[in-house]
Design an enzyme around this catalytic site. Structure first.
Site, mmCIF file in Angstrom:
data_model
loop_
_atom_site.group_PDB
_atom_site.id
_atom_site.type_symbol
_atom_site.label_atom_id
_atom_site.label_comp_id
_atom_site.label_asym_id
_atom_site.label_seq_id
_atom_site.Cartn_x
_atom_site.Cartn_y
_atom_site.Cartn_z
ATOM 1 N N MET A 1 0.858 -1.192 0.000
ATOM 2 C CA MET A 1 0.000 0.000 0.000
ATOM 3 C C MET A 1 0.888 1.233 0.000
ATOM 4 O O MET A 1 1.673 1.437 0.926
ATOM 5 C CB MET A 1 -0.915 0.000 1.226
ATOM 6 C CG MET A 1 -1.899 -1.158 1.270
ATOM 7 S SD MET A 1 -2.943 -1.172 2.758
ATOM 8 C CE MET A 1 -1.826 -1.901 3.964
ATOM 9 N N GLN B 1 8.072 -4.543 -4.418
ATOM 10 C CA GLN B 1 7.249 -4.428 -5.611
ATOM 11 C C GLN B 1 7.804 -3.336 -6.526
ATOM 12 O O GLN B 1 8.122 -2.239 -6.072
ATOM 13 C CB GLN B 1 5.805 -4.087 -5.248
ATOM 14 C CG GLN B 1 4.881 -4.089 -6.457
ATOM 15 C CD GLN B 1 3.454 -3.720 -6.112
ATOM 16 O OE1 GLN B 1 3.130 -2.552 -6.000
ATOM 17 N NE2 GLN B 1 2.600 -4.735 -5.959
ATOM 18 N N CYS C 1 -2.168 -1.838 -9.759
ATOM 19 C CA CYS C 1 -2.482 -0.487 -9.312
ATOM 20 C C CYS C 1 -3.422 0.208 -10.295
ATOM 21 O O CYS C 1 -3.098 0.318 -11.481
ATOM 22 C CB CYS C 1 -1.199 0.327 -9.149
ATOM 23 S SG CYS C 1 -1.508 2.039 -8.682
ATOM 24 N N LYS D 1 1.386 -9.339 -9.117
ATOM 25 C CA LYS D 1 0.104 -8.924 -8.529
ATOM 26 C C LYS D 1 -0.717 -8.234 -9.599
ATOM 27 O O LYS D 1 -0.245 -7.311 -10.263
ATOM 28 C CB LYS D 1 0.323 -7.984 -7.347
ATOM 29 C CG LYS D 1 -0.952 -7.680 -6.561
ATOM 30 C CD LYS D 1 -0.638 -6.946 -5.265
ATOM 31 C CE LYS D 1 -1.866 -6.891 -4.362
ATOM 32 N NZ LYS D 1 -2.933 -6.044 -4.896
ATOM 33 N N ASN E 1 -7.019 -11.586 -2.812
ATOM 34 C CA ASN E 1 -6.944 -10.238 -2.251
ATOM 35 C C ASN E 1 -8.227 -9.481 -2.574
ATOM 36 O O ASN E 1 -8.808 -9.666 -3.632
ATOM 37 C CB ASN E 1 -5.720 -9.531 -2.843
ATOM 38 C CG ASN E 1 -5.553 -8.094 -2.392
ATOM 39 O OD1 ASN E 1 -5.194 -7.234 -3.185
ATOM 40 N ND2 ASN E 1 -5.800 -7.814 -1.131
ATOM 41 N N GLY E 2 -8.650 -8.639 -1.631
ATOM 42 C CA GLY E 2 -9.813 -7.795 -1.859
ATOM 43 C C GLY E 2 -10.916 -8.025 -0.848
ATOM 44 O O GLY E 2 -11.463 -9.127 -0.751
ATOM 45 N N ASP E 3 -11.213 -6.998 -0.047
ATOM 46 C CA ASP E 3 -12.323 -7.012 0.908
ATOM 47 C C ASP E 3 -12.172 -8.058 2.016
ATOM 48 O O ASP E 3 -13.181 -8.484 2.598
ATOM 49 C CB ASP E 3 -13.660 -7.239 0.192
ATOM 50 C CG ASP E 3 -14.073 -6.065 -0.658
ATOM 51 O OD1 ASP E 3 -13.409 -5.010 -0.580
ATOM 52 O OD2 ASP E 3 -15.070 -6.183 -1.405
ATOM 53 N N GLY F 1 -5.213 -5.725 3.221
ATOM 54 C CA GLY F 1 -4.728 -4.356 3.099
ATOM 55 C C GLY F 1 -5.377 -3.443 4.102
ATOM 56 O O GLY F 1 -4.912 -3.252 5.212
ATOM 57 N N ARG F 2 -6.512 -2.859 3.731
ATOM 58 C CA ARG F 2 -7.191 -1.856 4.544
ATOM 59 C C ARG F 2 -7.426 -2.291 5.974
ATOM 60 O O ARG F 2 -7.248 -1.506 6.914
ATOM 61 C CB ARG F 2 -8.533 -1.504 3.882
ATOM 62 C CG ARG F 2 -9.451 -0.646 4.734
ATOM 63 C CD ARG F 2 -10.673 -0.206 3.925
ATOM 64 N NE ARG F 2 -11.478 -1.329 3.483
ATOM 65 C CZ ARG F 2 -12.566 -1.753 4.137
ATOM 66 N NH1 ARG F 2 -12.927 -1.180 5.257
ATOM 67 N NH2 ARG F 2 -13.270 -2.753 3.662
#
Length: 356
Positions: free
Chosen positions: A17, A70, A100, A142, A203-205, A227-228
């Site tokens: 991130m 990365q 991204c 990614k 990945n995601g949510d 992540g978040r």
């Protein structure tokens, strides 16, 4: 769980991130249960390598292995050179950014824009793998599910990347067109997993232990990337590990334990950024840590007016000391403190480009 010849402690990963996953934050997440953390995106432009921003992103002093960096760019030769540059500075795994969605990245045809040009994407993969193979450094990729809902090509790119020597794939369950809006979908991730033999990361949510379990079961992915949900709650990795092993939640951390984790993180953060930049860049981390806690918003506003590290540290110490009087363990944040749209996580859309 392995990436090439490198064995990882577990299958719980920290997402790269921008503006967030610097060395201090990666270290904190690893300390609290993450088995793997990828650096902020490092440019392949050689003329920027000596800039302060890039030198900080390429700083791995004291970081626990494995060190994963990365890189992003659009020129195969430049990306290969960037891989070698970062290996010289300690990288043990190189990750190619093809996920991204930020306009400032995609306008240069980097990041997820590369998914529109599959031949170029493959050239970059082949060049980076060729640069890393002689040094026994695995290369990972990614990406997103595709450029748009009508053009989902993650499965096709995954097959080609595996043939080119990629050691692991991470797929974010959104298209570039979605950005960070809407919901992540996991059918494409499951299809990628079924199509290749190398490890696949979902990945995601993924914002809770239950969601981690469900995504792993549905996609059959080898690992999950968070992540978040790790912002302000880096112990989520330990929470997920406990839940996956025991089928139930563990107790919330002690309030004073959270205080100590945050104070240690701040000390490391100031060491990397110095007084002026450190006190300012630390504000978001502190804000995330108190988000949804009793008195947290009022404290955040007062804290953001502080201009030196000592005052910031004392304010954090006092906040958690006061909270511990009534809450021995950290209270659950108010549900309204969290949002589904991941682009709120980094505070601005431009620096949020690797919140995917």
């Amino acid at each position: 769980m392995s990436v090439g010849h490198i064995v990882l402690p577990n299958r719980l990963f920290v997402a790269p991130m921008a503006g967030v996953t610097d060395r201090p934050f990666r270290q904190l997440c690893k300390q609290l249960g993450a088995g793997y953390a990828v650096s902020e995106m490092v440019t392949s432009r050689k003329d920027l390598w000596n800039s302060l921003k890039t030198s900080r992103r390429a700083n791995h002093d004291g970081e626990t292995a494995p060190i994963a960096v990365q890189i992003a760019g659009t020129d195969a030769a430049m990306m290969a050179e960037a891989a070698a540059y970062n290996i010289d500075r300690g990288a043990q795994i190189i990750d190619i950014n093809m996920g991204c969605p930020a306009k400032k990245v995609c306008n240069k045809w980097a990041g997820s824009a590369l998914m529109q040009d599959e031949p170029l994407a493959l050239q970059i993969v082949e060049a980076v793998v060729a640069a890393c193979a002689p040094r026994n450094v695995p290369v990972t990729l990614k990406m997103r599910t595709g450029w748009s809902q009508q053009h989902k090509n993650a499965e096709r790119i995954a097959r080609a990347a595996e043939q080119a020597g990629i050691a692991m794939l991470t797929v974010h369950g959104r298209t570039r067109e979605q950005g960070y809006k809407g919901r992540a979908e996991y059918d494409t991730i499951a299809a990628v997993k079924a199509a290749v033999r190398i490890p696949v990361v979902a990945n995601g949510d993924i914002v809770s232990p239950e969601k981690a379990r469900d995504v792993l079961q549905y996609t059959q992915a080898d690992a999950i990337m968070v992540g978040r949900a790790a912002q302000g709650r880096p112990w989520i990795f330990g929470d997920i590990a406990h839940y996956l092993q025991h089928g139930q939640h563990r107790a919330a951390p002690l309030t004073l334990q959270v205080q100590q984790w945050l104070l240690t993180h701040l000390e490391d953060h100031y060491g990397l950024y110095g007084e002026f930049a450190g006190v300012r860049t630390a504000r978001k981390h502190i804000g995330w840590a108190v988000r949804g806690l009793p008195g947290g918003e009022a404290f955040r506003q007062r804290m953001n007016a502080l201009e030196d590290c000592a005052a910031q540290v004392q304010a954090v110490r006092d906040f958690f000391d006061d909270l511990s009087v009534t809450c021995d363990r950290l209270p659950s944040p108010e549900a309204t403190a969290f949002v589904d749209d991941e682009n709120d996580a980094a505070g601005d859309r431009e620096t949020a480009c690797t919140l995917d």
